[in-house]
Design an enzyme around this catalytic site. Structure first.
Site, short mmCIF file in Angstrom:
data_model
loop_
_atom_site.label_atom_id
_atom_site.label_comp_id
_atom_site.label_asym_id
_atom_site.label_seq_id
_atom_site.Cartn_x
_atom_site.Cartn_y
_atom_site.Cartn_z
CG HIS A 93 -0.29 -0.05 2.53
ND1 HIS A 93 -0.25 1.02 3.39
CD2 HIS A 93 0.34 -1.07 3.16
CE1 HIS A 93 0.37 0.67 4.48
NE2 HIS A 93 0.75 -0.60 4.38
CG ASN A 94 -0.19 4.62 1.03
OD1 ASN A 94 -0.78 3.84 1.78
ND2 ASN A 94 -0.69 5.80 0.67
#
Length: 338
Positions: A234-235
């Site tokens: 994520h990210n």
């Protein structure tokens, strides 16, 4: 096609008989009397000795043992011929009766939505995009034009896919990021409310997973090519025109520059920054920030030359241990107590 026609197609010049008839395109090992192949150093002699009728060679080669086509980039010319001799499978355009179409879905012109595809509410699909059977497109997903989505792909809610993107079978775009808070030994899920943005001209391999951001976006920028069985946390932000080879895992919130290559089974820790034009050899373990234009290898990843020296020393360890034992024995024999 005659060889002269092939030369015209790839923008090259003929060496030898330009009337040689070509019926197929293949690799050096499998080339037969009607095939054309390509070769670059150090494979020119192997190609000259093959059964191929003709060979695509670099433009700086003036003489060759077989009929040949001289071009600036033999690999690119070979790819163009493969596309010419093996056109893509024709796909019937339109929406299959078994597809499930949600509310307020917008479909561009000349799209193909095949059997058992599910388009949730508010999906937007650009012109000429093809979605193969059994794929799921979640609510609010936006997909550009000329994109190919193969069978069993899942694109979760709110994600954005660019134009001319290829998502191979089983890719998962926008699955939840791996975020938990542990209190008194129990793991509590942190909602993953961001999305994934895939830029134009990106390819994502089979069974690759790209997690949605906790907040904001996980991003794969224009022109990047991702192999099978890759995981982006994520990210993560991946720059333009990167290569991410099979079994690579990039941990959450890592920022990657442009033109970066991750060879097979590379892994990284999270929350680090990797500069432009870096190369990581297979199985490298990246544990910190990496400056632009670096070539790293090993675990922990370090400059490639440094890693090569360390590996050379490791290979000498058995002999060094043997010598140390012999020296210890001699010292013991020479000591007064010995």
């Amino acid at each position: 096609m005659e060889l002269r026609e092939i030369a015209e197609l790839v923008g090259g010049s003929v060496v030898g008989d330009e009337t040689v008839e070509i019926r197929g395109v293949t690799n050096i090992e499998e080339a037969g009397s009607g095939d054309i192949t390509f070769a670059v150093p150090p494979h020119l002699e192997k190609a000259a000795a093959s059964q191929a009728a003709a060979v695509i060679i670099p433009s700086d080669i003036s003489q060759f043992a077989k009929p040949a086509v001289r071009v600036d980039n033999p690999r690119m010319a070979f790819a163009k011929l493969l596309e010419h001799f093996t056109p893509p499978v024709a796909v019937e355009r339109g929406v299959h009766p078994s597809a499930v179409i949600g509310n307020r879905v917008v479909l561009g012109q000349n799209v193909a939505i095949m059997a058992h595809v599910v388009l949730a509410d508010d999906v937007v699909i650009g012109d000429n995009t093809v979605i193969y059977p059994h794929s799921y497109i979640g609510a609010g997903v936006v997909i550009g034009s000329d994109t190919l989505i193969y069978s069993n792909v899942s694109i979760r809610e709110g994600c954005q896919i660019g134009s001319r993107v290829i998502l191979q079978n089983g890719a998962v775009i926008g699955s939840d990021g791996f975020g938990f808070v542990t209190i008194q030994g129990r793991h509590h899920k942190v909602p993953q409310v961001g999305n994934v943005i895939i830029g134009d001209d990106v390819e994502v391999g089979a069974n690759t997973a790209i997690d949605r951001a906790t907040t904001s976006s996980t991003v794969v920028n224009r022109g990047t090519k991702i192999d099978n069985l890759v995981h982006l946390g994520h990210n993560v932000v991946i720059g333009e025109n990167c290569f991410v080879v099979a079994l690579t895992g990039i941990s959450g919130s890592t920022k990657v520059g442009n033109q970066v290559t991750f060879a097979g089974q590379v892994g990284s820790t999270g929350h680090i920054t990797i500069g432009d034009n870096c190369v990581f050899a297979a199985r490298a373990g990246i544990i910190g920030d990496v400056a632009p234009n670096s070539f790293f290898a090993g675990f922990p990843a370090r400059p490639h030359k440094e890693w090569l020296r360390a590996e050379a020393y490791i290979n000498k360890l058995p002999d060094l241990v043997k010598k140390v034992k012999e020296l210890e024995k001699r010292v013991t024999e020479l000591s007064p107590e010995g």
